[in-house]
Design an enzyme around this catalytic site. Structure first.
Site, short mmCIF file in Angstrom:
data_model
loop_
_atom_site.label_atom_id
_atom_site.label_comp_id
_atom_site.label_asym_id
_atom_site.label_seq_id
_atom_site.Cartn_x
_atom_site.Cartn_y
_atom_site.Cartn_z
N ASP A 1 60.51 65.80 -28.67
CA ASP A 1 59.20 65.34 -27.83
C ASP A 1 58.21 64.71 -28.52
OD1 ASP A 1 60.23 66.58 -25.53
OD2 ASP A 1 59.30 68.70 -25.99
N ASP B 1 59.64 72.15 -24.33
CA ASP B 1 58.72 73.22 -24.16
C ASP B 1 58.66 73.63 -22.55
OD1 ASP B 1 57.55 70.84 -23.21
OD2 ASP B 1 55.81 71.10 -24.42
N ASP C 1 63.16 71.90 -19.23
CA ASP C 1 64.06 71.56 -20.46
C ASP C 1 65.31 72.34 -20.89
OD1 ASP C 1 62.52 69.24 -21.25
OD2 ASP C 1 60.98 70.35 -22.09
#
Length: 846
Positions: A325, A591, A595
């Site tokens: 990310d 997070d 996901d």
């Protein structure tokens, strides 16, 4: 979620004490049921699926049968069984402890304070105590504690990226749904809880996740192949010894006349076979691998990596691709002013007269954010962009609360995504002013003269969010002037974490490709990717474009994609599967709740410990306690060190096993007594090896590890260089051992002293060989620096060996040796130290 109409019976005065109990009884607690985990006893029994453990169980069974038939004691059998129990118990207890720490981490989230109305009065309760029907007070910065509906909404915006993957907040109006796990980023409101715990959207996603079967790790595959090879060697050696003993007994020995003699002869042959199996199988290997994993797991936790699955310690050292990310991992997850049209903020003594003074006033008063100083830290409450402005002012030595006290606020028109501006009408003495901030193109169009915005385009190219400021004076009843006065602008961005760029370059040098998967726009993502050295000459693609490709086309393009922008969590899963289909070992960071599938399907799933949801952390292998990419690099470093330490031990133990097996095989052929008793072999192969494992597996990682390419999945754990070292060292042991058995050792006066000295020399030679194994990478560590554990344990092995010989004669079949004999054994085996320096063994870097 309960329909809004059915919630009207709860009223607006809040839940009563009796109502809370009734609601909890009907709709449950506000806690997520942990995913169904394997029972503790099954988790323990699974440790016995290790192929080497299975070989040892065969040896235990054979040893017990032979001992019972011959009427001997079960000391040898018990020794092997204890080694098996030791290895399995260490693995089980280490993972069990990690899971306990993980559960404690998740429990902290349920203790978050929530503001509710109970019995007509506002109060604070823990999140776990929220029930359906509760009226919950929300403001910027709050975590939504349950699913529900907004009843009052004043410019409310919510961050629902955990569910949608979209980084931009979503505007909310009265009667709109809000979800447990999302955050209020702007405005104030009141919601009524309509679903709690497992009945929330987050709970539904969590319950849909199954443990599943994770792919076998590279280490597991390599050790399985090694176990098969070792077991074949042991069984062949056992078959040969039985065949040779039978040939000797039938054709060259005295005739066997009675059935008892025949049975006794066969049992003796079986006993020798058991000895060969015990010698051949590296009983200490499961213990060493487990100890290595446990030590690495502990050390990784110290560097902010909480390992949930112990074998992931090794897998992380084998990864070839990291899909990361942006927000919070590569960046600080905190917006900061990075550029401005003024040098520094300035506080006006009375009415502002310069652009710097007007911008300072605007950023201070035309805002809903606050800075909360608590426990020596500055925490922000409210909109992240407004908080960045307050921190900017605070760093300039200006007290924003003092400015707010001077200027009285008459009205505020909050920011929303449609207007893209916020305005505040303030009063100073008898004059009224309007302070406006927002998108530069909007604010510029409202000004009397069009400002120069050429610099703003450059800031946008550096992934900055630009914000313009203007002001105007109002007449008595006026709410909007004809024109505003342009004051200036600032560029705000989520700064890249220090050393991230260097960490990405280190990963690239180590053969690890880093890809950014983010919900941001392609321009913003590309700017950060270039700054962090992720984007070089690869492809930038959006999530919709990627997911619309065929599976085969995704597999072709995935290796070349360096930035996947405007992506959703499912796109991350598609990327993982495409890379794995191409043979890559993939690590993923995540997070959000959505996901979880990507985290679970990746070879290594990294969840965020600070910003991550419970569902994401539950699906992960390793939790980053600081949410930082630097921690991933450290985890890879430790993972590679673990693999190298296991290689060190393999060289150490296989040298012992092969030499001992062949010596035990050859001795009867030459008409000699077996060189070792079974209890001596247990000391050599299990206890001493387990101690050596602890010593060799304590070696710290060295910088050269991140200069090598990942070891391929198909590569053997035993490299050609290791094979060469094992065979040469073993050959020297066998030649020297046979010579010692035939000729005898000097200064040993009795056969018992000869046997004891031979046993001791074999053990001391392994201690010297341990020094060689430390330098497996071709660079010998400092002799008395770097790993004090190694020297302590090797010294302990020598002390125990002396105690065994001097005082353990009854159990180990030894006799005491004098000082001269001990010196001869020690000095006579020291030339072992010269073998590896002469070989110049060095592990290949590829």
């Amino acid at each position: 979620m309960i329909p809004l109409e059915e919630l009207s019976r709860y009223g607006t005065d809040g839940m009563t004490r009796e109502g809370v109990l009734e609601s909890r009884k009907h709709y449950g607690k506000n806690e997520l049921t942990p995913p169904k985990r394997i029972p503790v006893w099954k988790q323990y029994l699974e440790k016995y699926n290790d192929p080497i453990i299975r070989i040892l169980l065969v040896a235990v069974t054979l040893s017990a049968i032979v001992a019972l038939i011959q009427g001997n004691n079960l000391i040898d059998t018990i020794g092997i069984a204890l080694a098996v129990i030791l290895a399995t118990s260490i693995a089980f207890l280490t993972e069990f402890k990690s899971n306990r720490e993980f559960d404690a981490l998740n429990a902290m989230r349920e203790d978050t304070a929530v503001k509710v109305v109970r019995d007509r009065s506002p109060t604070t309760i823990q999140m776990r105590d929220v029930v359906v029907g509760d009226y919950i007070l929300l403001e910027a910065g709050d975590l939504v504690p349950a699913d529900g509906y907004l009843r009052i909404a004043s410019d409310v915006e919510a961050d629902e990226s955990a569910f949608t993957g979209e980084s931009e907040p979503v505007g909310k109006n009265p009667d709109d749904e809000v979800l447990k796990g999302s955050y209020i980023t702007a405005g104030r409101g009141t919601m009524i809880a309509a679903a709690v715990g497992d009945y929330t959207k987050m709970g539904e996603i969590a319950s849909s996740l199954v443990e599943g079967v994770r792919p076998e790790t590279p280490l597991q595959l390599k050790l399985k192949d090694l176990a098969h090879l070792i077991s074949r060697f042991g069984y062949v050696m056992a078959g040969l010894i039985i065949g040779l003993v039978l040939i000797q007994g039938v054709f060259f020995g005295p005739p066997l006349e009675s059935p008892l003699e025949i049975i006794g002869f066969l049992l003796q042959a079986c006993m020798l076979a058991v000895v060969i199996i015990v010698v051949s199988v590296p009983e200490g290997l499961p213990v060493s691998v487990t100890v290595s994993l446990a030590l690495t797991m502990k050390k990784m936790t110290r560097v902010k990596s909480l390992v949930r699955r112990m074998i992931a310690c090794e897998t992380v050292g084998s990864i070839t691709v990291i899909c990361t990310d942006k927000t919070g991992t590569l960046t600080m997850n905190q917006m900061e002013v990075a550029a401005a049209s003024i040098e520094v903020p300035e506080q006006a003594p009375d009415l502002p007269s310069t652009p710097a003074e007007w911008i300072t006033l605007n950023a201070t008063v035309n805002s809903t954010a606050e800075l909360d100083h608590r426990e020596g830290r500055m925490n922000t409450v409210g909109n992240s962009t407004e908080a960045a402005l307050l921190r900017w002012i605070h760093r300039s030595g200006i007290s924003y609360p003092d400015i707010r006290k001077t200027w009285s606020i008459e009205h505020q028109d909050f920011f929303n995504s449609k207007k893209k501006q916020m305005a505040t009408i303030v009063r100073y003495e008898n004059r009224r002013f309007i302070l406006v901030k927002g998108a530069p193109e909007i604010i510029g169009a409202m000004c009397a003269s069009v400002p120069d915005m050429s610099h703003l385009h450059k800031l946008a190219g550096r992934a900055m969010r630009t914000l313009a400021f203007a002001h105007g004076e109002l007449e008595a009843c006026e709410t909007k002037p004809e024109h505003l006065t342009w004051d200036g602008y600032v560029g705000i961005r989520d700064e890249v974490r220090p050393d991230v760029t260097e960490a990405v370059k280190t990963c690239n040098n180590a053969g690890i490709s880093v890809k950014m998967v983010t919900g941001d726009s392609p321009d913003t993502a590309a700017a950060i990717a270039r700054e962090t050295a992720i984007l070089t000459s690869g492809i930038i693609m959006t999530g919709p474009e990627f997911r619309n490709l065929s599976e085969e086309r995704r597999r072709e393009l995935a290796p070349d994609i360096q930035v996947l922008a405007r992506s959703e969590p499912h796109d991350k899963l598609l990327m993982v599967k495409a890379l794995q289909a191409d043979g890559e070992v993939v690590a993923v960071t995540g997070d959000g709740t959505n996901d979880a599938p990507a985290l679970r399907n990746a070879d290594v799933g990294f969840a965020m410990g600070v910003a991550g949801t419970e569902v994401a952390r539950e699906a992960s292998d390793i939790i980053l306690l600081d949410d930082s990419f630097l921690t991933i690099k450290s985890a890879v470093w430790w993972g590679r060190a673990l693999f190298e330490n296991i290689q060190r031990f393999l060289v150490f133990q296989l040298t012992i096993n092969i030499a001992a097996a062949i010596l035990t095989f050859i001795a009867p052929l030459l008409g000699l007594s077996p060189p070792f008793t079974i209890i001596q072999l247990l000391w050599i192969n299990i206890i001493m090896d387990s101690l050596a494992a602890l010593a060799l597996c304590s070696e710290a990682p060295h910088p050269a590890l991140m200069g090598r390419k990942p070891i391929p999945k198909t590569a053997s754990v035993i490299t050609p260089y290791m094979t060469r070292a094992i065979l040469v060292t073993t050959g020297i042991y066998i030649v020297a051992g046979i010579a010692g058995l035939i000729i005898g050792l000097p200064f040993m006066e009795t056969p018992q002293e000869q046997a004891t000295a031979f046993f001791s020399a074999f053990v001391i030679a392994q201690v010297w060989n341990g020094f060689n194994c430390r330098g497996i990478n071709g660079v010998m560590p400092p002799l008395f620096r770097g790993n004090p554990v190694f020297f302590g344990i090797m010294g302990l092995i020598v002390v125990i060996q002396i105690l065994i010989v001097q005082y353990g004669g009854t159990l180990f079949g030894t006799v005491p040796l004098n000082l001269l004999q001990w010196l001869l054994v020690s000095i006579g085996t020291m030339p072992v130290l010269l073998i590896w320096p002469l070989l110049r063994v060095r592990l290949p870097s590829e």
